[in-house]
Design a protein around this motif. Sequence first.
Motif, PDB file in Angstrom:
ATOM      1  N   CYS A 113      43.118  48.967  48.488  1.00 56.99           N
ATOM      2  CA  CYS A 113      41.935  49.838  48.471  1.00 56.99           C
ATOM      3  C   CYS A 113      41.239  49.798  47.118  1.00 56.99           C
ATOM      4  O   CYS A 113      40.002  49.772  47.046  1.00 56.99           O
ATOM      5  CB  CYS A 113      42.329  51.264  48.834  1.00 56.99           C
ATOM      6  SG  CYS A 113      42.725  51.513  50.581  1.00 56.99           S
ATOM      7  N   THR A 114      42.018  49.803  46.046  1.00 54.04           N
ATOM      8  CA  THR A 114      41.432  49.735  44.707  1.00 54.04           C
ATOM      9  C   THR A 114      40.689  48.422  44.519  1.00 54.04           C
ATOM     10  O   THR A 114      39.594  48.380  43.945  1.00 54.04           O
ATOM     11  CB  THR A 114      42.526  49.887  43.632  1.00 54.04           C
ATOM     12  OG1 THR A 114      43.261  51.098  43.858  1.00 54.04           O
ATOM     13  CG2 THR A 114      41.915  49.932  42.243  1.00 54.04           C
ATOM     14  N   PHE A 115      41.265  47.327  45.014  1.00 51.17           N
ATOM     15  CA  PHE A 115      40.617  46.022  44.928  1.00 51.17           C
ATOM     16  C   PHE A 115      39.285  46.032  45.665  1.00 51.17           C
ATOM     17  O   PHE A 115      38.267  45.569  45.139  1.00 51.17           O
ATOM     18  CB  PHE A 115      41.539  44.951  45.507  1.00 51.17           C
ATOM     19  CG  PHE A 115      41.026  43.549  45.319  1.00 51.17           C
ATOM     20  CD1 PHE A 115      41.482  42.769  44.265  1.00 51.17           C
ATOM     21  CD2 PHE A 115      40.085  43.006  46.181  1.00 51.17           C
ATOM     22  CE1 PHE A 115      41.012  41.476  44.085  1.00 51.17           C
ATOM     23  CE2 PHE A 115      39.604  41.719  46.008  1.00 51.17           C
ATOM     24  CZ  PHE A 115      40.080  40.953  44.963  1.00 51.17           C
ATOM     25  N   MET A 116      39.281  46.560  46.883  1.00 50.78           N
ATOM     26  CA  MET A 116      38.041  46.589  47.661  1.00 50.78           C
ATOM     27  C   MET A 116      37.017  47.518  47.029  1.00 50.78           C
ATOM     28  O   MET A 116      35.810  47.249  47.065  1.00 50.78           O
ATOM     29  CB  MET A 116      38.332  46.988  49.108  1.00 50.78           C
ATOM     30  CG  MET A 116      39.042  45.912  49.899  1.00 50.78           C
ATOM     31  SD  MET A 116      39.137  46.247  51.682  1.00 50.78           S
ATOM     32  CE  MET A 116      40.445  47.485  51.727  1.00 50.78           C
ATOM     33  N   GLN A 117      37.466  48.612  46.452  1.00 49.49           N
ATOM     34  CA  GLN A 117      36.551  49.531  45.780  1.00 49.49           C
ATOM     35  C   GLN A 117      35.879  48.860  44.593  1.00 49.49           C
ATOM     36  O   GLN A 117      34.665  49.022  44.377  1.00 49.49           O
ATOM     37  CB  GLN A 117      37.316  50.758  45.305  1.00 49.49           C
ATOM     38  CG  GLN A 117      36.499  51.685  44.412  1.00 49.49           C
ATOM     39  CD  GLN A 117      37.363  52.659  43.652  1.00 49.49           C
ATOM     40  OE1 GLN A 117      37.620  53.743  44.121  1.00 49.49           O
ATOM     41  NE2 GLN A 117      37.841  52.253  42.477  1.00 49.49           N
ATOM     42  N   ASP A 118      36.635  48.095  43.824  1.00 50.31           N
ATOM     43  CA  ASP A 118      36.118  47.521  42.579  1.00 50.31           C
ATOM     44  C   ASP A 118      35.453  46.164  42.799  1.00 50.31           C
ATOM     45  O   ASP A 118      34.258  45.991  42.553  1.00 50.31           O
ATOM     46  CB  ASP A 118      37.244  47.386  41.560  1.00 50.31           C
ATOM     47  CG  ASP A 118      37.861  48.727  41.178  1.00 50.31           C
ATOM     48  OD1 ASP A 118      37.201  49.761  41.386  1.00 50.31           O
ATOM     49  OD2 ASP A 118      38.995  48.735  40.692  1.00 50.31           O
ATOM     50  N   PHE A 119      36.214  45.199  43.291  1.00 48.96           N
ATOM     51  CA  PHE A 119      35.730  43.825  43.359  1.00 48.96           C
ATOM     52  C   PHE A 119      34.780  43.587  44.527  1.00 48.96           C
ATOM     53  O   PHE A 119      33.771  42.894  44.373  1.00 48.96           O
ATOM     54  CB  PHE A 119      36.914  42.859  43.444  1.00 48.96           C
ATOM     55  CG  PHE A 119      37.667  42.714  42.159  1.00 48.96           C
ATOM     56  CD1 PHE A 119      37.221  41.836  41.177  1.00 48.96           C
ATOM     57  CD2 PHE A 119      38.811  43.450  41.912  1.00 48.96           C
ATOM     58  CE1 PHE A 119      37.909  41.696  39.982  1.00 48.96           C
ATOM     59  CE2 PHE A 119      39.503  43.320  40.730  1.00 48.96           C
ATOM     60  CZ  PHE A 119      39.055  42.441  39.749  1.00 48.96           C
ATOM     61  N   ASN A 120      35.097  44.142  45.678  1.00 57.13           N
ATOM     62  CA  ASN A 120      34.252  43.855  46.838  1.00 57.13           C
ATOM     63  C   ASN A 120      32.998  44.702  46.856  1.00 57.13           C
ATOM     64  O   ASN A 120      31.966  44.271  47.387  1.00 57.13           O
ATOM     65  CB  ASN A 120      35.053  44.005  48.122  1.00 57.13           C
ATOM     66  CG  ASN A 120      36.182  42.986  48.208  1.00 57.13           C
ATOM     67  OD1 ASN A 120      37.322  43.319  48.508  1.00 57.13           O
ATOM     68  ND2 ASN A 120      35.883  41.723  47.896  1.00 57.13           N
ATOM     69  N   LEU A 121      33.045  45.883  46.286  1.00 62.54           N
ATOM     70  CA  LEU A 121      31.812  46.648  46.092  1.00 62.54           C
ATOM     71  C   LEU A 121      30.908  45.902  45.115  1.00 62.54           C
ATOM     72  O   LEU A 121      29.693  45.798  45.325  1.00 62.54           O
ATOM     73  CB  LEU A 121      32.135  48.048  45.578  1.00 62.54           C
ATOM     74  CG  LEU A 121      30.943  48.977  45.339  1.00 62.54           C
ATOM     75  CD1 LEU A 121      30.110  49.137  46.600  1.00 62.54           C
ATOM     76  CD2 LEU A 121      31.429  50.349  44.854  1.00 62.54           C
ATOM     77  N   LEU A 122      31.509  45.353  44.065  1.00 59.16           N
ATOM     78  CA  LEU A 122      30.758  44.525  43.118  1.00 59.16           C
ATOM     79  C   LEU A 122      30.118  43.344  43.833  1.00 59.16           C
ATOM     80  O   LEU A 122      28.923  43.069  43.660  1.00 59.16           O
ATOM     81  CB  LEU A 122      31.692  44.025  42.011  1.00 59.16           C
ATOM     82  CG  LEU A 122      31.142  42.911  41.114  1.00 59.16           C
ATOM     83  CD1 LEU A 122      30.043  43.438  40.210  1.00 59.16           C
ATOM     84  CD2 LEU A 122      32.274  42.284  40.289  1.00 59.16           C
ATOM     85  N   GLY A 123      30.909  42.644  44.656  1.00 56.57           N
ATOM     86  CA  GLY A 123      30.385  41.481  45.360  1.00 56.57           C
ATOM     87  C   GLY A 123      29.249  41.839  46.297  1.00 56.57           C
ATOM     88  O   GLY A 123      28.239  41.125  46.375  1.00 56.57           O
ATOM     89  N   GLY A 124      29.391  42.952  47.018  1.00 53.20           N
ATOM     90  CA  GLY A 124      28.341  43.376  47.930  1.00 53.20           C
ATOM     91  C   GLY A 124      27.048  43.698  47.207  1.00 53.20           C
ATOM     92  O   GLY A 124      25.960  43.272  47.618  1.00 53.20           O
ATOM     93  N   VAL A 125      27.156  44.435  46.109  1.00 57.46           N
ATOM     94  CA  VAL A 125      25.963  44.833  45.351  1.00 57.46           C
ATOM     95  C   VAL A 125      25.280  43.615  44.741  1.00 57.46           C
ATOM     96  O   VAL A 125      24.052  43.460  44.809  1.00 57.46           O
ATOM     97  CB  VAL A 125      26.349  45.854  44.257  1.00 57.46           C
ATOM     98  CG1 VAL A 125      25.186  46.076  43.294  1.00 57.46           C
ATOM     99  CG2 VAL A 125      26.769  47.169  44.889  1.00 57.46           C
ATOM    100  N   MET A 126      26.070  42.708  44.148  1.00 62.35           N
ATOM    101  CA  MET A 126      25.486  41.548  43.487  1.00 62.35           C
ATOM    102  C   MET A 126      24.829  40.598  44.488  1.00 62.35           C
ATOM    103  O   MET A 126      23.774  40.028  44.215  1.00 62.35           O
ATOM    104  CB  MET A 126      26.559  40.809  42.677  1.00 62.35           C
ATOM    105  CG  MET A 126      27.115  41.613  41.512  1.00 62.35           C
ATOM    106  SD  MET A 126      25.836  42.219  40.383  1.00 62.35           S
ATOM    107  CE  MET A 126      25.209  40.672  39.730  1.00 62.35           C
ATOM    108  N   ALA A 127      25.466  40.419  45.653  1.00 63.67           N
ATOM    109  CA  ALA A 127      24.880  39.534  46.663  1.00 63.67           C
ATOM    110  C   ALA A 127      23.569  40.100  47.192  1.00 63.67           C
ATOM    111  O   ALA A 127      22.613  39.351  47.453  1.00 63.67           O
ATOM    112  CB  ALA A 127      25.866  39.327  47.809  1.00 63.67           C
TER     113      ALA A 127
END
Length: 263
Positions: A113-127
């Motif tokens: 959950c921490t990974f998805m909160q940090d890295f995948n939220l980052l990926g979604g926003v940047m994309a």
Amino acid sequence: MRDFLEKTAWPMNPPLPYSLFHILFLAVGLSLAVLLAYITSKRIQKKHLPRLLFVCGLVLAGTEVYKQLFLYYVVNEQSYNWWYFPFQLCSLPMYFCLVLPFVPGKKGQTILCTFMQDFNLLGGVMALAEPSGLFHPYWLLTLHGLIWHLLLVYIGLVIAFSQLSDVTIKGFVKTIPLFLLCCFIASIINRTAKPLGQADMFYISPYYPSAQIVFHEIAVALGIGMGNLVYLLATCFGGFVFHCIFNRIHLRPVTHKKANDFC
């Protein structure tokens, strides 16, 4: 199957980044993602959220299957293009959400959950902020890319608002081995698929400069290896920035309360 896919191949002129289409879709989509994530965190009990995330994983997996079949039958004329193999940073929530309810122990679930909160939220926003890779000459492919990354934003915010993650600095550190493991798997795919096509998982192929803006120029100037290293370090830094934001939001009230109790 091919006949069905061809019937859904509705053509479009790919919109330009920061066009009216992009800005309106971004404004409405992000507003809905934030609002729905907040409502979800308030309406659904914390213990039931892994099941909700599992459903999100099913949605991601189902749409990804459609995309892969569409690319194979319609776009690439029954030839597989390894560029679109689903193991980018933004593909990971599809896998993590599906396995989340089955991970034994709360610690493992918290790391995911921490990974998805940090890295995948980052990926979604940047994309979504730089969407040139999301716009295609077909409506459903374009909508798939945009909605996929909006769903990543939703997943990351649901986790953050519901406090399913570990927002301490130690919590972020625990995600680094998982990030490195995924980078290792991506590197294996990039090397293994080289004779078959232009695989560039995590945009760290050892054969081509990064396709990401800015980092492409760095790879051209300093070499592919150095460009990939800078890209991975920047990704970790970006994830850490998001982590610090939620650390500030969640831990500040606790600190303030303890100070009041002490007084």
